[in-house]
Design a protein around this motif. Structure first.
Motif, PDB file in Angstrom:
ATOM      1  N   GLU A 136     -54.975   4.073 -13.297  1.00 58.64           N
ATOM      2  CA  GLU A 136     -53.884   5.095 -12.704  1.00 58.64           C
ATOM      3  C   GLU A 136     -52.866   4.591 -12.074  1.00 58.64           C
ATOM      4  N   LEU A 137     -53.746   3.222 -11.369  1.00 60.62           N
ATOM      5  CA  LEU A 137     -52.916   2.360 -10.481  1.00 60.62           C
ATOM      6  C   LEU A 137     -52.052   1.755 -11.269  1.00 60.62           C
ATOM      7  N   ALA A 138     -51.809   1.707 -12.441  1.00 57.35           N
ATOM      8  CA  ALA A 138     -50.626   1.235 -13.359  1.00 57.35           C
ATOM      9  C   ALA A 138     -49.881   2.315 -13.021  1.00 57.35           C
ATOM     10  N   GLN A 139     -50.011   3.543 -13.400  1.00 56.28           N
ATOM     11  CA  GLN A 139     -49.483   4.284 -13.818  1.00 56.28           C
ATOM     12  C   GLN A 139     -48.340   5.216 -12.508  1.00 56.28           C
ATOM     13  N   ASN A 140     -49.193   5.128 -10.839  1.00 59.53           N
ATOM     14  CA  ASN A 140     -48.837   4.866  -9.888  1.00 59.53           C
ATOM     15  C   ASN A 140     -47.632   3.526  -9.591  1.00 59.53           C
TER      16      ASN A 140
ATOM     17  N   LEU B  38     -52.602  -4.378 -18.316  1.00 62.06           N
ATOM     18  CA  LEU B  38     -51.761  -3.483 -19.748  1.00 62.06           C
ATOM     19  C   LEU B  38     -50.244  -3.039 -19.115  1.00 62.06           C
ATOM     20  N   VAL B  39     -50.243  -2.962 -19.910  1.00 58.17           N
ATOM     21  CA  VAL B  39     -48.380  -2.228 -19.955  1.00 58.17           C
ATOM     22  C   VAL B  39     -48.102  -1.171 -19.991  1.00 58.17           C
ATOM     23  N   ASN B  40     -47.622  -0.725 -18.710  1.00 56.12           N
ATOM     24  CA  ASN B  40     -48.200   1.244 -18.485  1.00 56.12           C
ATOM     25  C   ASN B  40     -46.290   1.188 -18.813  1.00 56.12           C
ATOM     26  N   SER B  41     -46.646   2.568 -19.595  1.00 57.51           N
ATOM     27  CA  SER B  41     -44.502   3.125 -19.712  1.00 57.51           C
ATOM     28  C   SER B  41     -45.223   4.857 -18.691  1.00 57.51           C
ATOM     29  N   TYR B  42     -43.433   4.521 -17.936  1.00 52.87           N
ATOM     30  CA  TYR B  42     -43.247   6.051 -17.656  1.00 52.87           C
ATOM     31  C   TYR B  42     -42.344   6.894 -17.327  1.00 52.87           C
ATOM     32  N   ILE B  43     -42.355   7.688 -17.948  1.00 55.74           N
ATOM     33  CA  ILE B  43     -40.799   8.904 -18.218  1.00 55.74           C
ATOM     34  C   ILE B  43     -40.235   9.558 -17.170  1.00 55.74           C
TER      35      ILE B  43
END
Length: 200
Positions: A94-98, A62-67
């Motif tokens: 959760e890994l991608a978010q971290n 997946l492609v994950n975004s974080y602002i």
């Protein structure tokens, strides 16, 4: 006689490491129920098994975004795995978010790993180190070792996989990924990322 380990301790170790119940119990028995030592044993075993999977093809994910709070830093990161089944798992997300949060917190990183860093950057850093006065009186062979050591240290600041994990500084992002490879039984790769800073 093997040490009797409580199921609560085994469950807690399993949640912390993602290892199997029997592996957790065995690790606790081997360490006389020393929780931190048991984690080390499982991590070593996990990293060893993860190393065997790193060459397997990983094209799902997946492609994950974080602002970041305040909206001044944003991150997009692509994390790959082998199957859509794993990509949908909460632990993978959760890994991608971290990882995205790690990128937001690491303004110096430019590359996923050291191998991606262009040779000209290596040569530039080497040239900088060569000109430092503290090396003047060192023998050439010692000087070369010191220079390469310093350059490697600098290059690691540019590499995502070499960063200490912000949520657990005892491990690197590389070790975090390998722990998840062990947990999922699939290869996982951070393919690419972009970090946006407002005004830059």
């Amino acid at each position: 006689m093997s040490l009797d380990i409580s199921s609560i301790l085994v469950k807690e170790l399993r949640q912390k490491t993602g290892a199997g119940m029997m592996d957790c119990k065995k690790a606790l028995q081997e360490t006389n129920a020393n929780f931190e030592e048991a984690i080390k044993i499982l991590r070593q075993k996990g990293l060893a098994s993860a190393d065997k999977k790193v060459n397997r093809k990983a094209i799902e994910g997946l492609v994950n975004s974080y602002i970041h709070t305040g909206g001044k830093i944003g991150v997009l990161v692509e994390v790959n795995c082998e199957t859509d089944f794993v990509a949908r798992r909460e632990e993978f997300q959760e890994l991608a978010q971290n990882i995205a949060m790690q990128i937001a917190a690491s303004p110096d990183i430019r590359y996923v790993n050291i191998d991606e860093i262009p040779e000209e950057i290596f040569l530039t850093e080497k040239e900088i180190e060569l000109k430092k006065d503290d090396l003047n009186n060192k023998p050439d062979n010692i000087k070369e070792k010191i220079i390469l050591g310093r350059v490697e240290k600098t290059l690691k600041t540019l590499s995502l996989l070499d960063q200490s994990f912000i949520r657990n500084p005892n491990i690197t992002i590389d070790e975090l990924v390998k722990e998840k490879i062990s947990l999922f039984g699939e290869n996982i790769k951070i393919k690419r990322f972009t970090r946006y800073t407002l005004g830059n």
